[in-house]
Design a protein around this motif. Structure first.
Motif, PDB file in Angstrom:
ATOM      1  N   ASP A 177      49.518  43.820 -35.081  1.00  0.00           N
ATOM      2  CA  ASP A 177      50.050  42.781 -35.970  1.00  0.00           C
ATOM      3  C   ASP A 177      49.491  42.898 -37.385  1.00  0.00           C
TER       4      ASP A 177
ATOM      5  N   LYS B 257      51.550  45.495 -39.220  1.00  0.00           N
ATOM      6  CA  LYS B 257      52.887  44.981 -39.544  1.00  0.00           C
ATOM      7  C   LYS B 257      52.817  44.049 -40.747  1.00  0.00           C
TER       8      LYS B 257
ATOM      9  N   ASP C 185      54.702  44.790 -44.250  1.00  0.00           N
ATOM     10  CA  ASP C 185      55.673  43.841 -44.811  1.00  0.00           C
ATOM     11  C   ASP C 185      55.359  43.540 -46.274  1.00  0.00           C
TER      12      ASP C 185
ATOM     13  N   GLU D 157      54.373  51.934 -38.467  1.00  0.00           N
ATOM     14  CA  GLU D 157      54.529  51.073 -39.642  1.00  0.00           C
ATOM     15  C   GLU D 157      54.695  51.899 -40.917  1.00  0.00           C
TER      16      GLU D 157
ATOM     17  N   ARG E  31      58.187  53.004 -40.932  1.00  0.00           N
ATOM     18  CA  ARG E  31      59.080  51.883 -41.291  1.00  0.00           C
ATOM     19  C   ARG E  31      59.118  51.691 -42.807  1.00  0.00           C
TER      20      ARG E  31
END
Length: 312
Positions: free
Chosen positions: A244, A247, A251, A288, A291
């Protein structure tokens, strides 16, 4: 002397990490380390306070990680907690004495070396007292915060309880912000202290702080103080097994791509060593980073860091 002390602590981490990754193995007894620290305290408490304050500080997680690869942050955190508990309980009397003996000698704030050293030692003692004797330690922290004549002592009281869920923690943080909200650099410190706390709820805490009126994604100092401190100073929180933390930072980096890509690229620095971590964490970091790479039209700054990190 400091180097010898750090070597003893590194050996204790070596023993603890071997136990932490071996099923059904208890943490080693660290009586010898506690005895060595007791001797340090007795020999230096009256003559070399500044040196003693440094000698009583365990090595940073980054130093432990560099010596133990593949890096397992959860194991490092578990060993740190075990060592802190052993040191706290084994030296209760010494911490009590250090706290009392290093009380301010004058109501006026002083930057004289001896006064600085006294504050440092007293805050270290307070940290360990809250672990060894929570009721007494929290009482001392409350008294220190309420009677502090300087920011160092207030922050010392906050740091002593910052990783707990005691209501005193929230009381301190609320009061500190109320006192210093007009001072941007102090507010940055307020965010940083919270972001660096190794709490089970840290990702939730960070997200809540991102909604605070004093935080702004367009304020680079605030982003560095909150997200940067979380990624670079909170190894246990950032590298939580859930992924987490990765992430959350990814973000933010994607959001910063069109706002401040230089700051966004800097936030990715802790991920650049993804291959040196345990396979489970490495896979989550890689996911990540991938991403981010595929999130759209990346700025040159972020694209360079992500592409080189993935392909390096």
């Amino acid at each position: 002397q400091w180097d010898a002390g750090q070597t003893l602590m590194m050996h204790a981490f070596d023993r603890g990490l071997k136990a932490a990754v071996t099923p059904n193995t208890p943490m080693p007894d660290e009586t010898s380390l506690v005895d060595a620290l007791r001797n340090m305290i007795n020999n230096l408490k009256s003559t070399k306070r500044a040196l003693l304050a440094h000698m009583l500080t365990l090595p940073d997680d980054s130093i432990i990680a560099a010596a133990h690869q593949p890096t397992n942050p959860s194991a490092i955190h578990a060993v740190r907690n075990a060592l802190e508990s052993a040191i706290a309980f084994g030296l209760k009397d010494e911490w009590t004495s250090l706290y009392k003996d290093n009380a301010p000698t004058s109501p006026d704030f002083s930057l004289e070396p001896d006064a600085v050293a006294r504050r440092a030692l007293r805050n270290i003692a307070l940290f360990y007292l809250t672990k060894a004797m929570p009721a007494e330690g929290f009482g001392l922290a409350k008294s220190q915060y309420e009677h502090a004549t300087n920011m160092t002592d207030r922050l010392g009281a906050i740091k002593a309880v910052i990783e707990t869920s005691d209501p005193l923690r929230d009381d301190f943080l609320k009061d500190f912000y109320g006192r210093f909200q007009q001072h941007p650099l102090v507010v940055d410190k307020w965010f940083m202290v919270q972001a660096s706390a190794a709490r089970p709820t840290i990702v939730h805490d960070i997200k809540a702080l991102m909604e605070h009126p004093a935080f702004g994604i367009k304020n680079p100092n605030r982003v560095r103080a909150l997200i940067g401190a979380f990624a670079m100073r909170n190894m246990a929180g950032f590298h939580h097994p859930s992924g987490d933390g990765y992430k959350l930072v990814a973000d933010v980096v994607i959001q910063l791509n069109t706002i401040n890509p230089q700051v966004g690229a800097r936030l990715l620095m802790p991920m650049r060593q993804w291959k040196t971590f345990t396979p489970e964490l490495a896979d989550k970091m890689k996911a990540e980073l991938t991403r981010i790479l595929h999130s759209g039209d990346l700025s040159p700054d972020i694209f360079e860091v992500v592409s080189k990190t993935l392909n390096g």
